[in-house]
Structures are given as C-alpha cells and as structure tokens.
Design a protein around this motif. Structure first.
Motif, PDB file in Angstrom:
ATOM      1  N   MET A 156     -32.655 -35.890   5.533  1.00  8.53           N
ATOM      2  CA  MET A 156     -33.790 -34.886   5.670  1.00  8.53           C
ATOM      3  C   MET A 156     -34.075 -34.370   6.839  1.00  8.53           C
ATOM      4  SD  MET A 156     -37.520 -35.816   4.066  1.00  8.53           S
ATOM      5  CE  MET A 156     -38.837 -34.264   4.323  1.00  8.53           C
ATOM      6  N   ASN A 157     -34.060 -32.937   6.994  1.00 12.51           N
ATOM      7  CA  ASN A 157     -34.160 -32.607   8.439  1.00 12.51           C
ATOM      8  C   ASN A 157     -35.547 -32.144   8.787  1.00 12.51           C
ATOM      9  OD1 ASN A 157     -31.425 -32.122   8.770  1.00 12.51           O
ATOM     10  ND2 ASN A 157     -31.497 -30.084   7.524  1.00 12.51           N
ATOM     11  N   PHE A 158     -36.046 -32.768   9.855  1.00 16.50           N
ATOM     12  CA  PHE A 158     -37.546 -32.427  10.321  1.00 16.50           C
ATOM     13  C   PHE A 158     -37.701 -31.333  11.327  1.00 16.50           C
ATOM     14  CE2 PHE A 158     -36.557 -36.958   9.236  1.00 16.50           C
ATOM     15  CZ  PHE A 158     -37.627 -37.138   8.168  1.00 16.50           C
ATOM     16  N   THR A 159     -38.473 -30.708  11.376  1.00 18.22           N
ATOM     17  CA  THR A 159     -38.851 -29.288  12.197  1.00 18.22           C
ATOM     18  C   THR A 159     -40.310 -29.248  12.316  1.00 18.22           C
ATOM     19  OG1 THR A 159     -37.099 -28.036  10.937  1.00 18.22           O
ATOM     20  CG2 THR A 159     -38.755 -26.805  12.406  1.00 18.22           C
ATOM     21  N   LEU A 160     -40.495 -29.510  13.794  1.00 20.20           N
ATOM     22  CA  LEU A 160     -41.932 -29.414  14.335  1.00 20.20           C
ATOM     23  C   LEU A 160     -42.316 -28.018  15.041  1.00 20.20           C
ATOM     24  CD1 LEU A 160     -41.846 -33.071  16.086  1.00 20.20           C
ATOM     25  CD2 LEU A 160     -42.450 -32.472  13.718  1.00 20.20           C
ATOM     26  N   ASP A 161     -43.490 -27.740  14.685  1.00 21.22           N
ATOM     27  CA  ASP A 161     -44.037 -26.481  15.172  1.00 21.22           C
ATOM     28  C   ASP A 161     -44.820 -26.666  16.334  1.00 21.22           C
ATOM     29  OD1 ASP A 161     -44.807 -24.014  15.802  1.00 21.22           O
ATOM     30  OD2 ASP A 161     -46.000 -23.826  13.897  1.00 21.22           O
ATOM     31  N   VAL A 162     -44.374 -26.529  17.600  1.00 22.41           N
ATOM     32  CA  VAL A 162     -45.024 -26.801  18.982  1.00 22.41           C
ATOM     33  C   VAL A 162     -46.208 -25.838  19.134  1.00 22.41           C
ATOM     34  CG1 VAL A 162     -43.094 -27.628  20.279  1.00 22.41           C
ATOM     35  CG2 VAL A 162     -43.386 -25.441  20.289  1.00 22.41           C
ATOM     36  N   SER A 163     -46.207 -24.648  18.473  1.00 15.61           N
ATOM     37  CA  SER A 163     -47.368 -23.792  18.630  1.00 15.61           C
ATOM     38  C   SER A 163     -48.475 -23.932  17.496  1.00 15.61           C
ATOM     39  CB  SER A 163     -46.709 -22.279  18.294  1.00 15.61           C
ATOM     40  OG  SER A 163     -46.288 -22.278  16.834  1.00 15.61           O
ATOM     41  N   SER A 164     -48.481 -24.742  16.619  1.00 16.66           N
ATOM     42  CA  SER A 164     -49.332 -25.301  15.776  1.00 16.66           C
ATOM     43  C   SER A 164     -50.551 -26.077  16.505  1.00 16.66           C
ATOM     44  CB  SER A 164     -48.677 -26.069  14.684  1.00 16.66           C
ATOM     45  OG  SER A 164     -49.942 -26.504  13.509  1.00 16.66           O
ATOM     46  N   LYS A 165     -51.679 -25.928  15.706  1.00 18.31           N
ATOM     47  CA  LYS A 165     -52.810 -26.594  16.258  1.00 18.31           C
ATOM     48  C   LYS A 165     -52.695 -28.142  15.850  1.00 18.31           C
ATOM     49  CE  LYS A 165     -55.964 -22.757  16.732  1.00 18.31           C
ATOM     50  NZ  LYS A 165     -57.168 -22.200  16.239  1.00 18.31           N
ATOM     51  N   ILE A 166     -51.772 -28.551  14.858  1.00 17.75           N
ATOM     52  CA  ILE A 166     -51.660 -29.803  14.483  1.00 17.75           C
ATOM     53  C   ILE A 166     -50.729 -30.411  15.281  1.00 17.75           C
ATOM     54  CG2 ILE A 166     -50.771 -31.195  12.544  1.00 17.75           C
ATOM     55  CD1 ILE A 166     -51.331 -28.606  10.553  1.00 17.75           C
ATOM     56  N   LYS A 167     -51.129 -31.798  15.625  1.00 23.09           N
ATOM     57  CA  LYS A 167     -50.636 -32.364  16.469  1.00 23.09           C
ATOM     58  C   LYS A 167     -49.144 -33.074  15.937  1.00 23.09           C
ATOM     59  CE  LYS A 167     -54.465 -34.719  19.095  1.00 23.09           C
ATOM     60  NZ  LYS A 167     -54.957 -35.725  19.314  1.00 23.09           N
ATOM     61  N   LEU A 168     -47.996 -32.856  16.834  1.00 18.33           N
ATOM     62  CA  LEU A 168     -46.780 -33.103  16.598  1.00 18.33           C
ATOM     63  C   LEU A 168     -46.715 -34.127  15.595  1.00 18.33           C
ATOM     64  CD1 LEU A 168     -44.902 -31.916  19.836  1.00 18.33           C
ATOM     65  CD2 LEU A 168     -45.207 -30.628  17.755  1.00 18.33           C
ATOM     66  N   TYR A 169     -46.980 -35.466  16.127  1.00 19.01           N
ATOM     67  CA  TYR A 169     -46.863 -36.808  15.429  1.00 19.01           C
ATOM     68  C   TYR A 169     -47.577 -36.882  13.782  1.00 19.01           C
ATOM     69  CZ  TYR A 169     -51.639 -38.598  16.436  1.00 19.01           C
ATOM     70  OH  TYR A 169     -52.756 -38.880  16.673  1.00 19.01           O
ATOM     71  N   TYR A 170     -48.523 -35.802  13.723  1.00 18.13           N
ATOM     72  CA  TYR A 170     -49.091 -35.745  12.518  1.00 18.13           C
ATOM     73  C   TYR A 170     -48.308 -34.927  11.397  1.00 18.13           C
ATOM     74  CZ  TYR A 170     -53.667 -37.822  13.213  1.00 18.13           C
ATOM     75  OH  TYR A 170     -54.536 -38.808  13.474  1.00 18.13           O
ATOM     76  N   GLN A 171     -47.564 -33.898  12.182  1.00 24.19           N
ATOM     77  CA  GLN A 171     -46.701 -32.804  11.330  1.00 24.19           C
ATOM     78  C   GLN A 171     -45.451 -33.726  11.017  1.00 24.19           C
ATOM     79  OE1 GLN A 171     -45.234 -28.994  13.468  1.00 24.19           O
ATOM     80  NE2 GLN A 171     -47.131 -29.041  14.680  1.00 24.19           N
ATOM     81  N   LEU A 172     -44.942 -34.572  11.929  1.00 26.04           N
ATOM     82  CA  LEU A 172     -43.882 -35.688  11.486  1.00 26.04           C
ATOM     83  C   LEU A 172     -44.296 -36.687  10.111  1.00 26.04           C
ATOM     84  CD1 LEU A 172     -40.766 -36.197  12.162  1.00 26.04           C
ATOM     85  CD2 LEU A 172     -41.749 -37.824  13.764  1.00 26.04           C
ATOM     86  N   TYR A 173     -45.549 -37.069  10.602  1.00 30.89           N
ATOM     87  CA  TYR A 173     -46.089 -37.948   9.468  1.00 30.89           C
ATOM     88  C   TYR A 173     -46.198 -37.337   8.160  1.00 30.89           C
ATOM     89  CZ  TYR A 173     -49.875 -40.314   6.866  1.00 30.89           C
ATOM     90  OH  TYR A 173     -50.563 -41.016   5.972  1.00 30.89           O
ATOM     91  N   ASN A 174     -46.895 -35.960   8.058  1.00 34.69           N
ATOM     92  CA  ASN A 174     -46.728 -35.247   6.848  1.00 34.69           C
ATOM     93  C   ASN A 174     -45.365 -35.051   6.240  1.00 34.69           C
ATOM     94  OD1 ASN A 174     -49.494 -34.995   6.775  1.00 34.69           O
ATOM     95  ND2 ASN A 174     -49.631 -33.309   7.916  1.00 34.69           N
ATOM     96  N   GLN A 175     -44.347 -34.482   7.140  1.00 41.18           N
ATOM     97  CA  GLN A 175     -43.127 -34.281   6.348  1.00 41.18           C
ATOM     98  C   GLN A 175     -42.396 -35.602   5.675  1.00 41.18           C
ATOM     99  OE1 GLN A 175     -40.584 -31.965   8.832  1.00 41.18           O
ATOM    100  NE2 GLN A 175     -42.247 -31.217   9.931  1.00 41.18           N
ATOM    101  N   ILE A 176     -42.500 -36.710   6.601  1.00 42.04           N
ATOM    102  CA  ILE A 176     -42.029 -37.856   6.131  1.00 42.04           C
ATOM    103  C   ILE A 176     -42.675 -38.440   4.858  1.00 42.04           C
ATOM    104  CG2 ILE A 176     -41.383 -40.472   6.428  1.00 42.04           C
ATOM    105  CD1 ILE A 176     -41.112 -39.633   9.376  1.00 42.04           C
ATOM    106  N   ALA A 177     -44.295 -38.514   5.003  1.00 40.36           N
ATOM    107  CA  ALA A 177     -44.919 -38.809   3.775  1.00 40.36           C
ATOM    108  C   ALA A 177     -44.782 -38.123   2.566  1.00 40.36           C
ATOM    109  CB  ALA A 177     -46.264 -38.526   4.058  1.00 40.36           C
TER     110      ALA A 177
END
Length: 512
Positions: free
Chosen positions: A1-22
């Motif tokens: 599974m590939n994970f892509t984080l959006d650094v321009s988003s207002k959502i913190k990076l670790y929450y983005q990663l959390y959501n994708q894995i969850a």
C-alpha cells in the motif's frame, strides 16, 4: 500500500498517515496479522520524518487498529471498530474552535479602556473613551498612561537629580572605604536601592559592566534551558522543535560576527570544530569512541560511501606474501594475487545502495539471514572482502545470539587485512548496543551516519568514522577536493548540536 502525504494540507501529517493506514485496515486492504513497515522504512516510503511515523503508529495502537511486540515491530490487529474514528477531523474542529476562542478573547483598545474605567472609579472621569471615528492605530502609537498622575515636571526633575547625586556620593564613599569589606557591599546595595533611574539606563549600565561574550553566554544558556524544557514537556512537538531551533542556529551564523567565517573554507574533510562536536556526540549517544582526525564530513551517506569504495584498499584487495611467494608476486607484477573485491549485503538492502557498489565495479551478493543474523558460513565460503550491515539486519529473536554472531563477523574481518565491515547506522535509539563499531577493537569497521536519518531527509549531511589506515588513504586520495557539505551547514549543525538540541530531539523520539 502506497502512502501519500499532502504537506500543504491543514491536517497534520501524522493524522494523514493515521487515516490512510486506518482506512486500509477497515476496508481489508491491510489484513489482520500483517506486519507493518518499520518506522525507518515507512518514513522513507512516505517521505516523512520518523517523528511523524512514530506518532501515527502511537495513535493507531491507542485506538486499537494495531499492536506492537517488543523487538518485532507493529502488527495489524483484528478490526472490531476503533475507539476513536477520524482523529484528523476532530483535531481540525478543535483547532478551529481554539482559533475562534482566541480571536474572541483578543482585547481591543476600546475594551481595555472601558475595563480600566470600570475597575478604577477614581480615575474613570479622566479617561476619554474614543469614538468610532478615532483610529485604534493612533492610540497604539501614543499609549494612554494608566499610572499615577505625574508630578510637576520641574519638581520631578529636581528630585531625580538630587537622588542621583546622593547615590553617586555613596559610591564615592564606598570606593574610598574599600570595595572588599562587607560594609562596603551593604552600602553599595543601599546606594543602588536609592537609585531611581529609568529602566533603559539601568540596562545600559549593566551592559557596560558585562562583556559581550558574557552576555552572549547568558543568552545561550537561557535559550538552551528553554529548549530542554520544551523537549521535556508533555505536549512536545518534535518537528516544530527541531525546525525552530535549527532555524535559530542558521540565524545565529548569518546574523552575528560568525558570518565572516563563510568567506573561508572548511577544509576537504570538514570543519575541525564540527568534527570534534560529532566525536563528542556519537560517544554520548551511541558509546562509540572516535578521534576527530578519523571523522570525514560530507553531503550525504551515498556520496561518502561512493568515495570510500574508490579507495584501493576497498576495490583492489592486496594479499601480503612472504618469502618466495612475495618474490613470485613481484615478478608477475601482482598477477599472483588473483583476488577481487566482493561485497555481501543483507537480503532486504535497498537497491540504490547495492547500485553504488556495482557502479564502483564491486560485485554484490545477498547474504542469507538466519535466526542469529547475517549468515557467517556464507561470508567464510564466498570469498567476501566487504560486508555491508545496518541495525535492520539484526534478527528479531534472541539478542544474546546476535551478540555472538556480531563478534564472529568482527573476528572474520580481523583475520585478513583486506576485509572490512561497512556499517550504516540507522538506529536513533540512545540505548542502541548492537552496533559493530561499538566493539571494533581491531579497527575494521567503516561507520556511516547521516542527519537525514537523525533529523529529516531534507538535511543532506553525513559523516564517516574510518579505520586509521583507510582514513590515511582517504585523505591522500581526496586532499585536493573541497568538502561536499557547505560551510554554512557545518557551522549551523555545530551550533545545533553544541546547544544540546539534537540530543533533546532524539530523546523525545524515544519517549514517544
């Protein structure tokens, strides 16, 4: 599974990663029992810091999506509904509410004046509440005095002059009586108490007594103390911490007299003060003893590894013959050697690393890994001259077995002059005690570490600790080259480490 984080988003990076894995766990793409990538591997894959991945894993474990096993890693739990769904959205709402609350609590000039008037009835009549057509900016330029009514100007000036004259007379009396007596100290304190000069004058006099170096030292100590307190706080944000203080380190170089150093060169192997700081840091952090003379600084792990592999001791192994064999070897101009460099790497070594060896014309073979680590039998029978290792090669089983295997490989390298161990340290744990360099009594380990591993991938700085014979050849080979790491980066990192910020940051990661 590939994970892509959006650094321009207002959502913190670790929450983005959390959501994708969850989401992957909930929809079945990541089935129960799946072993998740290590923190280091996932940080490289997602192009994020280790702090981001560690936080994401911590939240996932807290919410029941995954579980951890000591010395094995993280595994997907059987999904039965998480304790907390969508933390990113909750965080956004909290931040939004917090911002609104802060906006509402910001006082205006009008509100300040009204509140003061309500609390101080005796002076309420003397305060004029500005009308709407009066701009707040003009009031800010000339703040309203809230203190007691001033005395008549001539009288106040005369009193201040008299007080200052009296204080000066007290000082003169102290000087004549002797500065070192207790009575003189008491008198001086009383004289200072009587002095009622403006605060700016007091600061100016204090600055005259203290040298610039003393003031800088006090400021640095205060800043360091504040940084340590931030690192130890419960709501510590590792990314914000190192970004803030690393920025300050660069600013300290560019905005002070030290910027003059930028017009000089650091030398081909790195600034001497930087190498001393690195030697001190690596001893405190990983208990590795190193002389600054054997440390080489460069712009990245890959560049330094490539430089080392260009040395003759690496790519052209030499067997030292004696007696008749030595004469025969000389007569054949070295053709009796018949020995070629050969590198062994663990099965899961990155392809980019293997390619560096291949580009240096050093063949590579993958080493089988058993329950004790890298196969020792393979090294003995394959004709290996270089073995490349990382902490990730250590087995997930018995640690004692691994210590025995590590010693066997160190002894293997010790037996023959042309054998070396190249170790890339990716362990950011302070208590790491499985590194080859820690037990390198025979000086056969080439140690590599990088700030892209210690801090973040964007800091492309690294350093080598070389065996003495390899270091001598390295310095002869690259004596006419400039250091590939800029002098500005070296000076800023020296400042960052000296003030204890790197150690505080790494300690905080371990506490998460």
């Amino acid at each position: 599974m590939n994970f892509t984080l959006d650094v321009s988003s207002k959502i913190k990076l670790y929450y983005q990663l959390y959501n994708q894995i969850a989401e992957g766990i909930k929809c079945g793409k990541i089935p129960a029992g799946t072993r998740l990538p290590s923190v280091r591997m996932l940080s490289e894959e997602a192009k994020a810091s280790k702090n981001t991945v560690t936080k994401a894993y911590s939240e996932l474990e807290k919410d029941g999506f995954i579980y951890s096993e000591s010395k094995r890693g993280y595994f997907v739990a059987e999904y039965k509904g998480a304790k907390n769904e969508g933390p990113a959205q909750d965080e956004q709402e909290k931040e939004s509410q917090s911002r609104k609350k802060e906006d509402n609590s910001i006082p205006t000039v009008d509100s300040i004046l009204k509140q003061y008037a309500q609390n101080n009835e005796s002076v309420a009549k003397s305060i004029i509440i500005p009308s709407e057509d009066i701009q707040s900016e003009s009031l800010l330029k000339k703040p309203v005095e809230m203190s007691e009514p001033k005395k008549n100007a001539p009288v106040a000036a005369e009193e201040a002059k008299a007080e200052e004259s009296k204080a000066e007379a007290d000082r003169t009396e102290i000087a004549s009586a002797g500065q070192n007596t207790p009575e003189a100290a008491v008198a001086e304190n009383k004289a200072d108490e009587k002095l009622s000069l403006p605060e700016a004058n007091d600061l100016a006099k204090a600055s005259e007594k203290a040298s610039e170096k003393d003031l800088e030292k006090v400021a640095e100590e205060a800043a360091t103390k504040k940084a340590v307190q931030e690192a130890e706080s419960s709501d510590f944000d590792g990314e914000a911490f190192f970004e803030k203080y690393l920025f300050e380190s660069y600013k300290n170089i560019l905005m002070t007299g030290r910027r003059k150093l930028l017009y000089a060169k650091s030398g081909p192997f790195g600034d001497e003060s930087f190498r001393r700081v690195l030697a001190d840091f690596i001893f405190k952090f990983h208990n590795i003893k190193a002389s600054p003379e054997n440390i080489i600084v460069g712009s990245g792990m890959e560049m330094l590894l490539w430089n080392v592999l260009q040395l003759k001791c690496m790519n052209t192994p030499v067997v030292k013959y004696r007696g008749l064999l030595n004469l025969a070897n000389q007569a054949s101009e070295g053709n009796l050697q018949g020995l070629k460099a050969f590198a062994a790497v663990a099965e899961d070594t990155a392809q980019s690393t293997k390619q560096i060896f291949l580009d240096a014309n050093i063949p590579v073979r993958e080493v089988p890994v058993d329950d004790q680590g890298i196969s020792f039998d393979f090294l003995v029978t394959s004709g290996t001259t270089i073995v490349y290792v990382t902490p990730g090669d250590i087995p997930l089983g018995s640690f004692e077995d691994n210590k025995q295997r590590k010693q066997e490989i160190l002894d293997w390298a010790k037996k023959v002059p042309y054998r070396y161990i190249i170790e890339y340290d990716t362990d950011t744990s302070k208590e790491a005690d499985s590194l080859y360099k820690q037990d390198d009594d025979s000086d056969k380990v080439i140690y590599i570490n990088s700030f892209s591993n210690l801090l973040c991938q964007g800091i492309n700085a690294a350093f080598l600790i070389l065996p003495k014979d390899v270091c001598n050849e390295y310095k002869q080979h690259y004596a006419n080259f400039d250091c590939s790491l800029s002098y500005l980066d070296q000076l800023a990192l020296t400042d960052f480490i000296t003030k204890g910020h790197l150690e505080s940051y790494l300690n905080s990661l371990e506490d998460l």
